[in-house]
Design a protein around this motif. Structure first.
Motif, PDB file in Angstrom:
ATOM      1  N   GLU A  80       0.848  -1.185   0.000  1.00 27.80           N
ATOM      2  CA  GLU A  80       0.000   0.000   0.000  1.00 27.80           C
ATOM      3  C   GLU A  80       0.883   1.234   0.000  1.00 27.80           C
ATOM      4  O   GLU A  80       2.039   1.177   0.419  1.00 27.80           O
ATOM      5  CB  GLU A  80      -0.954   0.024   1.189  1.00 27.80           C
ATOM      6  CG  GLU A  80      -0.291   0.263   2.513  1.00 27.80           C
ATOM      7  CD  GLU A  80      -1.291   0.351   3.666  1.00 27.80           C
ATOM      8  OE1 GLU A  80      -2.497   0.130   3.464  1.00 27.80           O
ATOM      9  OE2 GLU A  80      -0.843   0.643   4.773  1.00 27.80           O
ATOM     10  N   ALA A  81       0.328   2.330  -0.495  1.00 27.53           N
ATOM     11  CA  ALA A  81       1.096   3.569  -0.565  1.00 27.53           C
ATOM     12  C   ALA A  81       0.228   4.739  -0.148  1.00 27.53           C
ATOM     13  O   ALA A  81      -0.923   4.857  -0.566  1.00 27.53           O
ATOM     14  CB  ALA A  81       1.608   3.785  -1.985  1.00 27.53           C
ATOM     15  N   CYS A  82       0.810   5.587   0.677  1.00 27.05           N
ATOM     16  CA  CYS A  82       0.173   6.841   1.046  1.00 27.05           C
ATOM     17  C   CYS A  82       0.272   7.766  -0.164  1.00 27.05           C
ATOM     18  O   CYS A  82       1.287   7.782  -0.869  1.00 27.05           O
ATOM     19  CB  CYS A  82       0.893   7.455   2.240  1.00 27.05           C
ATOM     20  SG  CYS A  82       0.290   9.103   2.679  1.00 27.05           S
ATOM     21  N   ASP A 128       3.411   9.555  -0.569  1.00 29.20           N
ATOM     22  CA  ASP A 128       4.604   8.859  -1.036  1.00 29.20           C
ATOM     23  C   ASP A 128       4.669   8.690  -2.550  1.00 29.20           C
ATOM     24  O   ASP A 128       5.716   8.326  -3.090  1.00 29.20           O
ATOM     25  CB  ASP A 128       4.686   7.461  -0.406  1.00 29.20           C
ATOM     26  CG  ASP A 128       4.892   7.515   1.090  1.00 29.20           C
ATOM     27  OD1 ASP A 128       5.516   8.476   1.571  1.00 29.20           O
ATOM     28  OD2 ASP A 128       4.417   6.583   1.778  1.00 29.20           O
ATOM     29  N   SER A 152      -8.965   2.365  -1.547  1.00 23.83           N
ATOM     30  CA  SER A 152      -8.336   3.389  -0.712  1.00 23.83           C
ATOM     31  C   SER A 152      -8.920   3.361   0.685  1.00 23.83           C
ATOM     32  O   SER A 152     -10.029   2.870   0.905  1.00 23.83           O
ATOM     33  CB  SER A 152      -8.511   4.776  -1.322  1.00 23.83           C
ATOM     34  OG  SER A 152      -9.871   5.150  -1.317  1.00 23.83           O
ATOM     35  N   ARG A 174      -6.760   7.580   6.517  1.00 25.99           N
ATOM     36  CA  ARG A 174      -6.228   7.480   7.878  1.00 25.99           C
ATOM     37  C   ARG A 174      -5.783   8.872   8.284  1.00 25.99           C
ATOM     38  O   ARG A 174      -4.723   9.341   7.851  1.00 25.99           O
ATOM     39  CB  ARG A 174      -5.044   6.520   7.928  1.00 25.99           C
ATOM     40  CG  ARG A 174      -5.419   5.101   7.578  1.00 25.99           C
ATOM     41  CD  ARG A 174      -4.234   4.176   7.698  1.00 25.99           C
ATOM     42  NE  ARG A 174      -4.473   2.974   6.934  1.00 25.99           N
ATOM     43  CZ  ARG A 174      -3.530   2.236   6.389  1.00 25.99           C
ATOM     44  NH1 ARG A 174      -2.255   2.572   6.524  1.00 25.99           N
ATOM     45  NH2 ARG A 174      -3.840   1.154   5.717  1.00 25.99           N
ATOM     46  N   TRP A 220      -4.349  11.565   5.591  1.00 26.39           N
ATOM     47  CA  TRP A 220      -3.782  10.909   4.418  1.00 26.39           C
ATOM     48  C   TRP A 220      -4.689   9.805   3.898  1.00 26.39           C
ATOM     49  O   TRP A 220      -5.419   9.170   4.654  1.00 26.39           O
ATOM     50  CB  TRP A 220      -2.400  10.325   4.725  1.00 26.39           C
ATOM     51  CG  TRP A 220      -1.408  11.377   5.083  1.00 26.39           C
ATOM     52  CD1 TRP A 220      -0.834  11.585   6.302  1.00 26.39           C
ATOM     53  CD2 TRP A 220      -0.872  12.386   4.220  1.00 26.39           C
ATOM     54  NE1 TRP A 220       0.013  12.660   6.259  1.00 26.39           N
ATOM     55  CE2 TRP A 220       0.017  13.172   4.982  1.00 26.39           C
ATOM     56  CE3 TRP A 220      -1.056  12.705   2.881  1.00 26.39           C
ATOM     57  CZ2 TRP A 220       0.720  14.244   4.450  1.00 26.39           C
ATOM     58  CZ3 TRP A 220      -0.350  13.779   2.351  1.00 26.39           C
ATOM     59  CH2 TRP A 220       0.515  14.524   3.127  1.00 26.39           C
ATOM     60  N   TYR A 273      -4.510   6.177   1.859  1.00 25.94           N
ATOM     61  CA  TYR A 273      -3.626   5.077   1.483  1.00 25.94           C
ATOM     62  C   TYR A 273      -4.308   4.256   0.394  1.00 25.94           C
ATOM     63  O   TYR A 273      -5.492   3.948   0.490  1.00 25.94           O
ATOM     64  CB  TYR A 273      -3.311   4.190   2.692  1.00 25.94           C
ATOM     65  CG  TYR A 273      -2.392   4.860   3.670  1.00 25.94           C
ATOM     66  CD1 TYR A 273      -1.038   4.571   3.683  1.00 25.94           C
ATOM     67  CD2 TYR A 273      -2.873   5.814   4.564  1.00 25.94           C
ATOM     68  CE1 TYR A 273      -0.177   5.205   4.576  1.00 25.94           C
ATOM     69  CE2 TYR A 273      -2.025   6.453   5.460  1.00 25.94           C
ATOM     70  CZ  TYR A 273      -0.680   6.143   5.456  1.00 25.94           C
ATOM     71  OH  TYR A 273       0.159   6.774   6.329  1.00 25.94           O
ATOM     72  N   TYR A 274      -3.536   3.910  -0.632  1.00 26.12           N
ATOM     73  CA  TYR A 274      -4.058   3.158  -1.766  1.00 26.12           C
ATOM     74  C   TYR A 274      -3.429   1.783  -1.826  1.00 26.12           C
ATOM     75  O   TYR A 274      -2.263   1.603  -1.492  1.00 26.12           O
ATOM     76  CB  TYR A 274      -3.764   3.905  -3.076  1.00 26.12           C
ATOM     77  CG  TYR A 274      -4.616   5.143  -3.223  1.00 26.12           C
ATOM     78  CD1 TYR A 274      -5.854   5.081  -3.847  1.00 26.12           C
ATOM     79  CD2 TYR A 274      -4.188   6.365  -2.708  1.00 26.12           C
ATOM     80  CE1 TYR A 274      -6.647   6.210  -3.961  1.00 26.12           C
ATOM     81  CE2 TYR A 274      -4.985   7.493  -2.822  1.00 26.12           C
ATOM     82  CZ  TYR A 274      -6.211   7.405  -3.445  1.00 26.12           C
ATOM     83  OH  TYR A 274      -7.002   8.512  -3.548  1.00 26.12           O
ATOM     84  N   ARG A 275      -4.224   0.813  -2.270  1.00 21.05           N
ATOM     85  CA  ARG A 275      -3.788  -0.560  -2.529  1.00 21.05           C
ATOM     86  C   ARG A 275      -4.331  -0.968  -3.889  1.00 21.05           C
ATOM     87  O   ARG A 275      -5.392  -0.502  -4.290  1.00 21.05           O
ATOM     88  CB  ARG A 275      -4.380  -1.537  -1.519  1.00 21.05           C
ATOM     89  CG  ARG A 275      -3.846  -1.450  -0.130  1.00 21.05           C
ATOM     90  CD  ARG A 275      -4.483  -2.556   0.733  1.00 21.05           C
ATOM     91  NE  ARG A 275      -3.710  -2.742   1.931  1.00 21.05           N
ATOM     92  CZ  ARG A 275      -2.652  -3.538   2.041  1.00 21.05           C
ATOM     93  NH1 ARG A 275      -2.258  -4.243   1.021  1.00 21.05           N
ATOM     94  NH2 ARG A 275      -1.990  -3.629   3.166  1.00 21.05           N
TER      95      ARG A 275
END
Length: 123
Positions: A64-66, A69, A95, A98, A101, A103-105
């Motif tokens: 996963e990525a914020c 990032d 998504s 949190r 932010w 976060y995506y997967r």
């Protein structure tokens, strides 16, 4: 008529067992409905920025990525958000917010299902 690449209700692309919307391309011709679903997925990935964002999320440590990032892809933050929304609407990303932010997967099984559809048999 809505745009299939942005209408999430038109895209039941992938099931829980990594089943693509369609059979491998070499198995049989796609039906009109399967072609619409598949084209919508590839349309979402057809933009170089979207493809890069998808790759950044898919390859990010931990799966996963914020958004913080992956936003350095040469376009403004609002444009990054727009492209991430298009990928999410196409069923390619999920998504979770949190705090401040997001976060995506990669949507569960999407990479396996895409590979299965494209590479099951050699042409």
């Amino acid at each position: 008529m809505s745009d299939p690449a942005t209408d999430a209700t038109a895209l039941p692309l992938i099931g829980a067992e990594a089943e693509p919307c369609c059979p491998p391309l070499t198995e049989r011709p796609l039906t009109a409905e399967e072609a619409v679903r598949t084209a919508a997925m590839f349309k979402a990935l057809g933009d170089p920025v979207r493809l890069r964002l998808f790759s950044l999320v898919a390859s990010h440590e931990g799966g996963e990525a914020c958004v913080c990032d992956i936003s350095d892809v040469g376009v403004s933050q609002p444009t990054v958000s727009h492209h991430l929304k298009k990928l999410k609407d196409a069923g390619l990303l999920t998504s979770e917010r949190r705090g401040t932010w997001v976060y995506y997967r990669v949507a569960p099984t999407v990479v396996a299902a895409m590979g299965k559809m494209l590479g099951q048999h050699a042409v």
